[in-house]
Design an enzyme around this catalytic site. Structure first.
Site, mmCIF file in Angstrom:
data_model
loop_
_atom_site.group_PDB
_atom_site.id
_atom_site.type_symbol
_atom_site.label_atom_id
_atom_site.label_comp_id
_atom_site.label_asym_id
_atom_site.label_seq_id
_atom_site.Cartn_x
_atom_site.Cartn_y
_atom_site.Cartn_z
ATOM 1 N N LYS A 191 3.358 -7.026 4.085
ATOM 2 C CA LYS A 191 3.138 -5.626 3.743
ATOM 3 C C LYS A 191 2.676 -4.926 5.015
ATOM 4 O O LYS A 191 2.076 -5.530 5.910
ATOM 5 C CB LYS A 191 2.088 -5.492 2.642
ATOM 6 C CG LYS A 191 0.671 -5.306 3.160
ATOM 7 C CD LYS A 191 0.287 -3.849 3.269
ATOM 8 C CE LYS A 191 -0.814 -3.666 4.323
ATOM 9 N NZ LYS A 191 -1.028 -2.238 4.635
ATOM 10 N N ASN B 77 -0.489 11.033 6.627
ATOM 11 C CA ASN B 77 -1.743 10.590 7.191
ATOM 12 C C ASN B 77 -2.769 11.698 7.364
ATOM 13 O O ASN B 77 -3.811 11.488 7.987
ATOM 14 C CB ASN B 77 -1.487 9.890 8.527
ATOM 15 C CG ASN B 77 -0.800 8.559 8.300
ATOM 16 O OD1 ASN B 77 -1.390 7.670 7.712
ATOM 17 N ND2 ASN B 77 0.455 8.455 8.719
ATOM 18 N N THR C 227 0.873 -1.182 0.000
ATOM 19 C CA THR C 227 0.000 0.000 0.000
ATOM 20 C C THR C 227 0.907 1.229 0.000
ATOM 21 O O THR C 227 1.393 1.638 -1.044
ATOM 22 C CB THR C 227 -0.956 0.008 1.208
ATOM 23 O OG1 THR C 227 -0.212 -0.208 2.404
ATOM 24 C CG2 THR C 227 -2.004 -1.078 1.048
ATOM 25 N N GLU D 277 5.638 4.417 7.693
ATOM 26 C CA GLU D 277 5.231 5.696 7.083
ATOM 27 C C GLU D 277 5.921 6.893 7.719
ATOM 28 O O GLU D 277 5.780 7.149 8.918
ATOM 29 C CB GLU D 277 3.729 5.884 7.244
ATOM 30 C CG GLU D 277 2.922 5.081 6.237
ATOM 31 C CD GLU D 277 1.429 5.186 6.491
ATOM 32 O OE1 GLU D 277 1.033 5.807 7.483
ATOM 33 O OE2 GLU D 277 0.670 4.625 5.696
ATOM 34 N N THR E 16 -0.561 -3.579 11.724
ATOM 35 C CA THR E 16 -1.346 -3.518 10.486
ATOM 36 C C THR E 16 -0.583 -4.126 9.366
ATOM 37 O O THR E 16 0.201 -3.465 8.691
ATOM 38 C CB THR E 16 -1.598 -2.095 10.054
ATOM 39 O OG1 THR E 16 -2.252 -1.455 11.079
ATOM 40 C CG2 THR E 16 -2.491 -2.065 8.838
ATOM 41 N N SER F 35 -6.326 7.420 3.853
ATOM 42 C CA SER F 35 -5.573 6.182 3.663
ATOM 43 C C SER F 35 -6.022 5.175 4.689
ATOM 44 O O SER F 35 -6.730 5.499 5.612
ATOM 45 C CB SER F 35 -4.068 6.425 3.759
ATOM 46 O OG SER F 35 -3.714 6.860 5.042
#
Lengths: 384, 384
Positions: A169, A379, A146, A260, A180, A384
């Site tokens: 992932k 974010n 992603t 991220e 996650t 997302s």
């Protein structure tokens, strides 16, 4: 390599049109046997996505012949229709592979609260089935990305002739129980369902359950382990468990390394704990302290924020006996000022925080990331 | 007004030289009686700063004749010498005021892990005593600021002839139990220590304990309530409790409104909970979800992140019965897509999130902030 490193598996990754940008977004991993034994762990979030609810049912049967994974949409908080979509995906996959839908696991990742474009998903399953290959592991790993900047794979091989491979992932919403993430592990070792379950739970407990990028727990996590038995070798249980743990630890480390917006990977080791549970509780509290995460981003050895995080836990310790090292410099001794903080060099991506509770001999390692303006941007600038 | 709105109090704020930039950094609030009754609540962080440890002892005696507050240094994690510093400050204050050191409360705020410059503190106490005035409340409120951009005061007056006034500081490390704050409340009502304690605990439970700017709990929090009895009026207990709650709620709202780097104030109301504890647990989980805080910053009505936060709690609810409104638009109904998210207007600073657990009739309100690049900058660019 990835999920096709072990014998008895084929895989593929295709662009099904779920993602609007045309990137690969659907992966298929098929166990060609002879065994179809499987085990899985799922998110402990009580709000579970439809594919999690579906796959939990599948795993109760103990056999998984294939797993379909899509990026570009989480199929979470989509109600009964979302569950029907997961079911329809399994039926379609069963149809094109000639399997039973009750043995097809489903996994999804992406935005919560949107239905999947089912035309794209179902036609994508057909394309993925056509593209299946014993060398398709890398393409599968790419298709589940992603916001991941790189795809993640790992392999462990036993001299006894069997292999454990995997792909993962996950880049945000990474927090214990699980993080996650979607992870598929495959092995050609001949291990039955209970044996896989034991090895998998032991491995995830000290790997995926101990990474905490941003304290946010997903609705979609799944770690699936499938065994084909194609090597014909029944492995030593301890050696097999260690191989599974090794692959999980490798993938977990890669997840933290690509989180991220992160600029630092923080290895938090809690030592001197009265119990392992205490060590994990303290490690997670430190891992989730936004002020400390900002300080690490700023390369500021702010041990006061470590102590204030420890102080919120119920772990056994005395405040005036706490010791904290940052990159091996003991900047806090006995709850107060220790070695010179100017000695701490935090320029590199990996930062090591050691918290000594001086209350016993148990320990745990938790991995986390710093908090950055890039994380906020990623974010907040779009859904997302 | 502030802490000198009530009769029987003098206050001052001076630049003692604790802060290197020369800003006011030391406040003194003196109760001139006739009563010296007091009550206080302190941080529940187990790593407590020296002034907290000192003041806890003072409050056991039930009488507080004065409180000295400094910004520019938290005197936390400073070991036995830090405690001696707090003690010395109380002794010096007692000396200049002609009081007993055992009735002098001490509060500090600023960087953890550094000793206070005691020459500056002790000479500052002398300056502050000389500057005491029945109109000194504003100056005291200004002197306790750290990264606060404005000073915070509030007053409630009873038609019965008594007043409750207060001042607060706090801009980061704001989280329940308590938030990172120093608060001094004064009243000229004639209330004894146990009466003050009851009113204060009831008030903080639903005000300061329900703001959560960044999930980080301080080592230095204190909310002190001092009663001079100078009005000569013994108030109705319920009316007094409500006045204290009102002043606390006003100050708590001001703290959230001035939180470090924040661009939004988020009012999270949890309704339909089986118990108040459930409502608070869910509210705090939402308040601490970094991904949701980023989404609010980006004015993105990302209700999926609300649901994933609710799902991590142990509160009573069924996932397919959850409802979520953002600014009164019910974007999530029955755990799935509700009204059109395009209807949500998030341009204003205050954002209201309502989470309906559909499990009972209890409720709670938690206030939080968004997560911004400015927050990261303020907390990474320098030690604080």
């Amino acid at each position: 390599m990835s999920v096709t490193a072990a014998q008895g598996f084929t895989a593929s990754g295709v662009a099904a049109g779920i993602k609007e940008n045309g990137n690969p977004d659907l992966a298929l991993v098929v166990n060609t046997g002879p065994s179809l034994a499987a085990a899985a762990v799922f998110t402990s979030n009580r709000v579970k996505a439809a594919p999690v609810l579906w796959s939990e049912q599948v795993l109760k049967g103990g056999q998984v012949s294939a797993v379909v994974l899509n990026s570009g949409g989480a199929n979470a908080c989509t109600g009964p229709l979302g569950f029907q979509d997961a079911h329809a995906t399994a039926e379609k996959t069963a149809e094109v592979l000639g399997h039973s839908a009750g043995e097809i696991a489903i996994a999804s990742t992406g935005l919560i609260g949107l239905r999947l474009p089912m035309d794209a998903v179902l036609s994508g399953v057909g394309k993925a089935a056509e593209a299946l290959s014993p060398h398709g592991g890398e393409k599968a790993a790419i298709a589940i990305k992603t916001t991941d900047t790189v795809h993640k794979t790992a392999v462990a091989q036993s001299p006894a002739g069997w292999t454990v491979g995997g792909m993962a992932k996950g880049a945000g919403m990474l927090a214990p129980g699980l993080a996650t993430m979607l992870v598929v592990l495959t092995t050609d070792a001949d291990v039955d369902g209970p044996g896989l379950d034991t090895a998998l739970r032991a491995a995830t407990r000290t790997t995926f359950d101990r990474i905490d990028s941003d304290g946010c727990m997903s609705t979609n996590d799944m770690v699936l382990l499938m065994a084909s038995g194609a090597s014909g070798v029944a492995p030593d249980a301890a050696e097999f468990a260690e191989a599974v743990r090794e692959v999980c630890a490798d993938l977990a480390r890669q997840l933290i390394g690509d989180a991220e917006g992160a600029s630092k990977d923080i290895r938090i080791e809690v030592v001197g704990a009265a119990t392992e549970d205490d060590a994990v509780e303290v490690g997670r509290s430190i891992a989730r302290n936004n002020l400390l995460k900002c300080a690490v981003h700023g390369e500021d050895p702010n041990w006061g924020r470590v102590l204030s995080a420890i102080g919120t836990t119920s772990a056994a310790f005395e405040p005036d006996q706490l010791n904290v090292a940052i990159n091996d410099v003991w900047v806090c001794k006995n709850g107060s000022v220790g070695e010179d903080r100017e000695l701490v060099d935090m320029r590199y991506r990996e930062v090591r925080i050691t918290a000594d509770l001086a209350a016993g001999s148990e320990s745990a390692v938790i991995w986390a990331n710093d908090l950055t303006a890039d994380y906020v941007h990623e974010n907040s600038a779009y859904s997302s």
